[in-house]
Design an enzyme around this catalytic site. Structure first.
Site, mmCIF file in Angstrom:
data_model
loop_
_atom_site.group_PDB
_atom_site.id
_atom_site.type_symbol
_atom_site.label_atom_id
_atom_site.label_comp_id
_atom_site.label_asym_id
_atom_site.label_seq_id
_atom_site.Cartn_x
_atom_site.Cartn_y
_atom_site.Cartn_z
ATOM 1 N N LEU A 156 0.820 -1.205 0.000
ATOM 2 C CA LEU A 156 0.000 0.000 0.000
ATOM 3 C C LEU A 156 0.857 1.258 0.000
ATOM 4 O O LEU A 156 0.573 2.220 -0.723
ATOM 5 C CB LEU A 156 -0.939 0.007 1.208
ATOM 6 C CG LEU A 156 -1.815 1.255 1.367
ATOM 7 C CD1 LEU A 156 -2.664 1.507 0.129
ATOM 8 C CD2 LEU A 156 -2.689 1.143 2.607
ATOM 9 N N ASP A 171 11.950 3.688 12.150
ATOM 10 C CA ASP A 171 11.403 2.769 13.147
ATOM 11 C C ASP A 171 10.286 3.502 13.890
ATOM 12 O O ASP A 171 10.550 4.353 14.739
ATOM 13 C CB ASP A 171 12.502 2.335 14.118
ATOM 14 C CG ASP A 171 11.988 1.426 15.230
ATOM 15 O OD1 ASP A 171 10.786 1.070 15.205
ATOM 16 O OD2 ASP A 171 12.781 1.081 16.129
ATOM 17 N N TYR A 173 2.178 -4.855 11.234
ATOM 18 C CA TYR A 173 2.550 -6.271 11.263
ATOM 19 C C TYR A 173 1.347 -7.016 10.710
ATOM 20 O O TYR A 173 0.291 -7.066 11.339
ATOM 21 C CB TYR A 173 2.841 -6.693 12.702
ATOM 22 C CG TYR A 173 3.344 -8.103 12.879
ATOM 23 C CD1 TYR A 173 4.641 -8.348 13.338
ATOM 24 C CD2 TYR A 173 2.536 -9.215 12.617
ATOM 25 C CE1 TYR A 173 5.110 -9.644 13.527
ATOM 26 C CE2 TYR A 173 3.001 -10.510 12.790
ATOM 27 C CZ TYR A 173 4.282 -10.716 13.249
ATOM 28 O OH TYR A 173 4.754 -12.007 13.425
ATOM 29 N N THR A 174 1.479 -7.575 9.506
ATOM 30 C CA THR A 174 0.325 -8.157 8.822
ATOM 31 C C THR A 174 0.408 -9.675 8.667
ATOM 32 O O THR A 174 -0.468 -10.259 8.025
ATOM 33 C CB THR A 174 0.150 -7.527 7.432
ATOM 34 O OG1 THR A 174 1.353 -7.723 6.672
ATOM 35 C CG2 THR A 174 -0.143 -6.039 7.549
ATOM 36 N N TYR A 203 -3.583 -10.697 15.763
ATOM 37 C CA TYR A 203 -3.485 -9.614 14.780
ATOM 38 C C TYR A 203 -4.632 -8.621 14.974
ATOM 39 O O TYR A 203 -4.416 -7.409 15.079
ATOM 40 C CB TYR A 203 -3.495 -10.190 13.367
ATOM 41 C CG TYR A 203 -3.656 -9.151 12.280
ATOM 42 C CD1 TYR A 203 -2.666 -8.205 12.043
ATOM 43 C CD2 TYR A 203 -4.803 -9.118 11.477
ATOM 44 C CE1 TYR A 203 -2.814 -7.244 11.046
ATOM 45 C CE2 TYR A 203 -4.953 -8.161 10.480
ATOM 46 C CZ TYR A 203 -3.961 -7.231 10.264
ATOM 47 O OH TYR A 203 -4.105 -6.289 9.277
ATOM 48 N N LYS A 227 -4.417 -4.681 16.286
ATOM 49 C CA LYS A 227 -4.903 -3.588 15.435
ATOM 50 C C LYS A 227 -6.001 -2.789 16.138
ATOM 51 O O LYS A 227 -6.063 -1.561 16.014
ATOM 52 C CB LYS A 227 -5.406 -4.137 14.104
ATOM 53 C CG LYS A 227 -4.307 -4.672 13.192
ATOM 54 C CD LYS A 227 -3.364 -3.569 12.722
ATOM 55 C CE LYS A 227 -4.025 -2.660 11.708
ATOM 56 N NZ LYS A 227 -3.065 -1.635 11.167
#
Length: 298
Positions: free
Chosen positions: A15, A38, A67-68, A131, A135
């Site tokens: 993306l 970072d 983190y996907t 995950y 999120k």
């Protein structure tokens, strides 16, 4: 057109690269990857945002970093939380201190996935995976920071850059006569090209005098399908026989992280804010192949 200065953490991801590529030439875009910025480091983030503010153009941060790795997150909570929850908190705090608007990209995984109609923007998160939990924590940190911030949830993202479902189907098609793909998980495929255009439109709005009043927005490809239906469409775009794709149940492919059975997101707030709806997912897939078919082939 007002000139914007964009900082896009996660700029080397699928993306982030699309955002940088599609930004108008009048914009200044800094799209660093994790090796350059970072975002868990407050000092580094503060320096990047101050540089953005000191440059030309109206500053906006669009956070595409996350983190996907959904399954890996189940056993890597610390790292997932650092990138998906702590980092957005840091970004929001720095943006708040410097008066810079923030657009933070989130996910359908913040919901349980057991609905029968599209999730509204105001429905409370109920994640079932690490995950999704991290999120959701990132969303809460951003919304509670005091920053001028907007959450944009999306789903089933694919694009020319990085790994994704479309590329996986194309690769497997070369070595398998038939493929079994789950037909009991429903969502909305979202092309990074359309999503990036939508985020850029939103960035221009939040930098101007007419920002959306809704702080949580949904932006996905229009309509819905299953992974099986999506895979058949990919085969069609590849010029292959879609009958080579066979439907199956999720129980045939157990994964460490639970998948939402239903993750269609309502874009009512997006449309109500006067933002351009993303085109229907099937039309977008054709457009993605028309733009760069070679990117999706092995």
């Amino acid at each position: 057109m007002e000139m914007l200065a964009l900082l896009v953490p996660g700029g080397t991801g699928q993306l982030g690269r699309e955002l940088a590529a599609r930004a108008p030439g009048e914009y200044t875009v800094h799209a660093p990857g994790s090796a350059e910025l970072d975002i868990t480091n407050p000092g580094a983030v503060n320096e990047a945002v101050k540089t953005l503010v000191d440059g030309a153009g109206s500053p906006v941060v669009v956070n595409a970093a996350a983190y996907t790795a959904v399954d890996n997150a189940e056993s890597d909570y610390t790292r997932a939380f650092a990138l998906n929850a702590d980092a957005p908190r840091v970004l929001a705090a720095v943006c708040s201190a410097n008066g810079v608007p923030l657009v933070h990209v989130s996910t359908d995984y913040v919901f349980a996935g057991d609905a029968t109609e599209p999730y509204r923007e105001d429905e409370p998160p109920a994640p079932r995976s690490v995950y999704g939990t991290t999120k959701a924590a990132g969303e809460a940190a951003v919304l509670g920071s005091g920053a001028r911030a907007w959450i944009v949830r999306t789903a089933w993202v694919y694009g020319a850059h990085g790994g994704n479902f479309v590329k996986t189907m194309a690769r497997l098609a070369e070595t398998h006569d038939t493929l079994s793909v789950v037909d009991d998980q429903r969502g909305s495929p979202t092309w990074t090209g359309d999503l990036a255009d939508g985020l850029l439109e939103l960035a221009a709005r939040v930098a101007g005098d007419d920002p959306p009043t809704a702080k949580v927005l949904h932006a996905t490809g229009g309509g819905e399908t299953t992974w099986f239906g999506f895979a058949q469409a990919v085969f069609t775009e590849l010029g292959l026989d879609p009958a080579r794709v066979r439907p199956c149940g999720s129980d045939e492919f157990p994964r460490p992280a639970p998948r939402p059975s239903y993750s269609v997101l309502s874009d009512q707030a997006w449309r109500g804010s006067g933002l351009t709806p993303l085109r229907p997912w099937r039309e977008a897939l054709t457009a993605a192949f028309a733009q760069d078919a070679s990117a999706y082939r092995p």
